[in-house]
Write an enzyme that holds these catalytic residues in place. Structure first.
Site, PDB file in Angstrom:
ATOM      1  N   ALA A  33       0.868  -1.175   0.000  1.00 35.91           N
ATOM      2  CA  ALA A  33       0.000   0.000   0.000  1.00 35.91           C
ATOM      3  C   ALA A  33       0.905   1.226   0.000  1.00 35.91           C
ATOM      4  O   ALA A  33       2.046   1.163   0.465  1.00 35.91           O
ATOM      5  CB  ALA A  33      -0.884  -0.023   1.234  1.00 35.91           C
ATOM      6  N   GLU A  35       4.898  -5.060   7.121  1.00 38.13           N
ATOM      7  CA  GLU A  35       4.173  -3.970   7.797  1.00 38.13           C
ATOM      8  C   GLU A  35       4.665  -3.720   9.217  1.00 38.13           C
ATOM      9  O   GLU A  35       4.690  -2.598   9.700  1.00 38.13           O
ATOM     10  CB  GLU A  35       2.658  -4.279   7.835  1.00 38.13           C
ATOM     11  CG  GLU A  35       1.958  -4.168   6.491  1.00 38.13           C
ATOM     12  CD  GLU A  35       1.965  -5.451   5.683  1.00 38.13           C
ATOM     13  OE1 GLU A  35       2.792  -6.358   5.978  1.00 38.13           O
ATOM     14  OE2 GLU A  35       1.156  -5.555   4.758  1.00 38.13           O
ATOM     15  N   GLU A  93      -0.509  -9.249  -0.574  1.00 38.61           N
ATOM     16  CA  GLU A  93      -1.937  -9.499  -0.287  1.00 38.61           C
ATOM     17  C   GLU A  93      -2.764  -9.460  -1.564  1.00 38.61           C
ATOM     18  O   GLU A  93      -3.676 -10.264  -1.759  1.00 38.61           O
ATOM     19  CB  GLU A  93      -2.437  -8.466   0.732  1.00 38.61           C
ATOM     20  CG  GLU A  93      -1.807  -8.690   2.108  1.00 38.61           C
ATOM     21  CD  GLU A  93      -2.017  -7.524   3.067  1.00 38.61           C
ATOM     22  OE1 GLU A  93      -1.741  -6.371   2.675  1.00 38.61           O
ATOM     23  OE2 GLU A  93      -2.472  -7.756   4.194  1.00 38.61           O
TER      24      GLU A  93
HETATM   25  N1  CAA Z   1       4.654   3.141  -0.651  1.00 39.20           N
HETATM   26  C1  CAA Z   1       5.065   4.297  -1.191  1.00 39.20           C
HETATM   27  N2  CAA Z   1       6.202   4.414  -1.885  1.00 39.20           N
HETATM   28  C2  CAA Z   1       6.975   3.325  -2.010  1.00 39.20           C
HETATM   29  C3  CAA Z   1       6.619   2.088  -1.467  1.00 39.20           C
HETATM   30  C4  CAA Z   1       5.393   2.008  -0.762  1.00 39.20           C
HETATM   31  N3  CAA Z   1       4.919   0.860  -0.228  1.00 39.20           N
HETATM   32  N4  CAA Z   1       7.580   1.172  -1.745  1.00 39.20           N
HETATM   33  C5  CAA Z   1       8.510   1.834  -2.465  1.00 39.20           C
HETATM   34  N5  CAA Z   1       8.148   3.132  -2.639  1.00 39.20           N
HETATM   35  C6  CAA Z   1       8.867   4.189  -3.341  1.00 39.20           C
HETATM   36  C7  CAA Z   1      10.054   4.707  -2.544  1.00 39.20           C
HETATM   37  O1  CAA Z   1       9.643   5.653  -1.578  1.00 39.20           O
HETATM   38  C8  CAA Z   1      10.875   5.324  -3.667  1.00 39.20           C
HETATM   39  O2  CAA Z   1      10.279   6.542  -4.030  1.00 39.20           O
HETATM   40  P1  CAA Z   1      11.174   7.901  -4.184  1.00 39.20           P
HETATM   41  O3  CAA Z   1      12.122   7.596  -5.313  1.00 39.20           O
HETATM   42  O4  CAA Z   1      10.159   8.925  -4.515  1.00 39.20           O
HETATM   43  O5  CAA Z   1      11.882   8.076  -2.880  1.00 39.20           O
HETATM   44  C9  CAA Z   1      10.656   4.366  -4.829  1.00 39.20           C
HETATM   45  O6  CAA Z   1       9.428   3.657  -4.532  1.00 39.20           O
HETATM   46  C10 CAA Z   1      11.769   3.338  -4.970  1.00 39.20           C
HETATM   47  O7  CAA Z   1      11.895   2.665  -3.734  1.00 39.20           O
HETATM   48  P2  CAA Z   1      13.304   2.455  -2.981  1.00 39.20           P
HETATM   49  O8  CAA Z   1      14.226   3.581  -3.307  1.00 39.20           O
HETATM   50  O9  CAA Z   1      13.012   2.217  -1.540  1.00 39.20           O
HETATM   51  O10 CAA Z   1      13.808   1.140  -3.710  1.00 39.20           O
HETATM   52  P3  CAA Z   1      14.839   0.058  -3.129  1.00 39.20           P
HETATM   53  O11 CAA Z   1      15.166  -0.836  -4.277  1.00 39.20           O
HETATM   54  O12 CAA Z   1      15.954   0.700  -2.404  1.00 39.20           O
HETATM   55  O13 CAA Z   1      13.993  -0.780  -2.032  1.00 39.20           O
HETATM   56  C11 CAA Z   1      12.038  -1.975  -1.221  1.00 39.20           C
HETATM   57  C12 CAA Z   1      12.912  -1.584  -2.451  1.00 39.20           C
HETATM   58  C13 CAA Z   1      12.844  -2.908  -0.309  1.00 39.20           C
HETATM   59  C14 CAA Z   1      10.817  -2.689  -1.769  1.00 39.20           C
HETATM   60  C15 CAA Z   1      11.653  -0.693  -0.449  1.00 39.20           C
HETATM   61  O14 CAA Z   1      11.116   0.250  -1.374  1.00 39.20           O
HETATM   62  C16 CAA Z   1      10.602  -0.924   0.601  1.00 39.20           C
HETATM   63  O15 CAA Z   1      10.908  -1.430   1.661  1.00 39.20           O
HETATM   64  N6  CAA Z   1       9.336  -0.518   0.319  1.00 39.20           N
HETATM   65  C17 CAA Z   1       8.265  -0.553   1.291  1.00 39.20           C
HETATM   66  C18 CAA Z   1       7.748  -1.979   1.483  1.00 39.20           C
HETATM   67  C19 CAA Z   1       6.674  -1.994   2.543  1.00 39.20           C
HETATM   68  O16 CAA Z   1       6.893  -1.678   3.692  1.00 39.20           O
HETATM   69  N7  CAA Z   1       5.457  -2.378   2.146  1.00 39.20           N
HETATM   70  C20 CAA Z   1       4.310  -2.460   3.041  1.00 39.20           C
HETATM   71  C21 CAA Z   1       3.500  -1.199   2.931  1.00 39.20           C
HETATM   72  S1  CAA Z   1       2.188  -1.129   4.141  1.00 39.20           S
HETATM   73  C22 CAA Z   1       0.933  -2.097   3.515  1.00 39.20           C
HETATM   74  O17 CAA Z   1       1.026  -2.642   2.437  1.00 39.20           O
HETATM   75  C23 CAA Z   1      -0.314  -2.189   4.386  1.00 39.20           C
HETATM   76  C24 CAA Z   1      -1.299  -3.216   3.971  1.00 39.20           C
HETATM   77  O18 CAA Z   1      -1.251  -4.344   4.383  1.00 39.20           O
HETATM   78  C25 CAA Z   1      -2.413  -2.888   3.101  1.00 39.20           C
END
Ligand code: CAA
Length: 257
Positions: A65, A131, A111
């Site tokens: 998300a 999460e 999910e």
């Molecule tokens: N939401 C918003 N933006 C996100 C995102 C997310 N879930 N995942 C990645 N992005 C964005 C980053 O902020 C970044 O944007 P900017 O260039 O504007 O800063 C861009 O995508 C590229 O991401 P990274 O630079 O972080 O890429 P990376 O290769 O270094 O890392 C990753 C990849 C390990 C997937 C890392 O992006 C990450 O950990 N993402 C978040 C994963 C996460 O926590 N997901 C769960 C979200 S909560 C949820 O989903 C709730 C639910 O159950 C419904």
């Protein structure tokens, strides 16, 4: 309709949805969920379509998300808008949906993939429910579906630690049905969807319904339910055609009747 966050392509009897926010790793914002919901509804209504595929890109199916969009929510706003509830619409589609996952399928991305009927994974796929690292818990079925698909101990470990699982481990655990070379993933998913779309659609609906019922019933209730649906297939012209074609050693010509 023109969408901003997804690409929709018709491939004979199959619709391919490509999640299209590559610079944000396909983070699932409300616009994307609305557009995907709209696309799925149209595909459900289209008589010429028999199955769907949802995919992302080489780096991410979806990284969850959209954290930027949801970070300022309060309990009251999340609760009052019933945040995430819209996502469940995917699970009410009657036509089969295949998730073709390469790269990250994290949080809501994992999910979303699990809401599909089955997951085909590219070798690069990485699944996880991270999460907990954000100070929240999964909210789109992660704790429920993952636990049912891969067993409680593994699901608990993933949900409590946020550890990612690679494609090989995901296949061994029963989360994905097959692992494919990344370059073959989407074409194989479309081919698989096409093969389903060429079958008798009422039987496909009944089969999907019956498998899904196994999660909602006891074994004896489920077996009883299946038997009744099985009996009902003898009312279909397609049942006669399927069996006649077998005996006459030819391909069946199903008419979805
Ligand atoms: N939401 C918003 N933006 C996100 C995102 C997310 N879930 N995942 C990645 N992005 C964005 C980053 O902020 C970044 O944007 P900017 O260039 O504007 O800063 C861009 O995508 C590229 O991401 P990274 O630079 O972080 O890429 P990376 O290769 O270094 O890392 C990753 C990849 C390990 C997937 C890392 O992006 C990450 O950990 N993402 C978040 C994963 C996460 O926590 N997901 C769960 C979200 S909560 C949820 O989903 C709730 C639910 O159950 C419904």
């Amino acid at each position: 309709m023109n969408y901003e966050t997804i690409i929709v392509e018709k491939k004979e009897k199959v619709i391919l949805f490509t999640l299209n926010r590559p610079d944000q790793l396909n983070a699932l914002n409300s616009k994307l969920i609305d557009e995907l919901g709209d696309g799925l509804t149209n595909a459900e209504l289209d008589e010429n379509i028999g199955a769907m595929v949802i995919t992302g890109n080489a780096k991410a199916f979806a990284a969850g998300a959209d954290i930027k969009e949801m970070k300022d929510k309060t309990f009251a706003t999340a609760y009052m808008e019933n945040f995430i509830s819209k996502w469940e619409a995917i699970t009410s589609c009657r036509k089969p949906i295949i998730a073709a996952v390469a790269g990250f399928a994290l949080g809501g991305g994992c999910e979303l993939a699990m809401m599909c009927d089955f997951i085909l994974a590219g070798e690069s796929a990485k699944f996880g429910q991270p999460e907990i690292k954000l100070g929240i818990i999964p909210g789109a079925g992660g704790t429920q579906r993952l636990t049912r698909f891969i067993s409680k101990p593994k699901a608990m470990e993933m949900v409590l630690t946020g550890r990612m699982m690679d494609a090989d481990e995901a296949e061994k655990s029963g989360l994905v049905s097959r692992v494919l070379k990344d370059e073959d993933l989407v074409s194989e998913a479309i081919k698989t969807a096409q093969s389903i779309a060429n079958l008798s659609l009422p039987s496909v609906f009944l089969a999907k319904d019956s498998v899904n019922y196994s999660y909602e019933s006891s074994l004896s209730q489920g077996v009883e339910y299946e038997r009744k649906l099985f009996h009902s297939t003898f009312s279909l012209e397609d049942q006669k055609e399927g069996m006649e074609a077998f005996i006459e050693k030819r391909k069946p010509n199903f008419k979805n009747r």
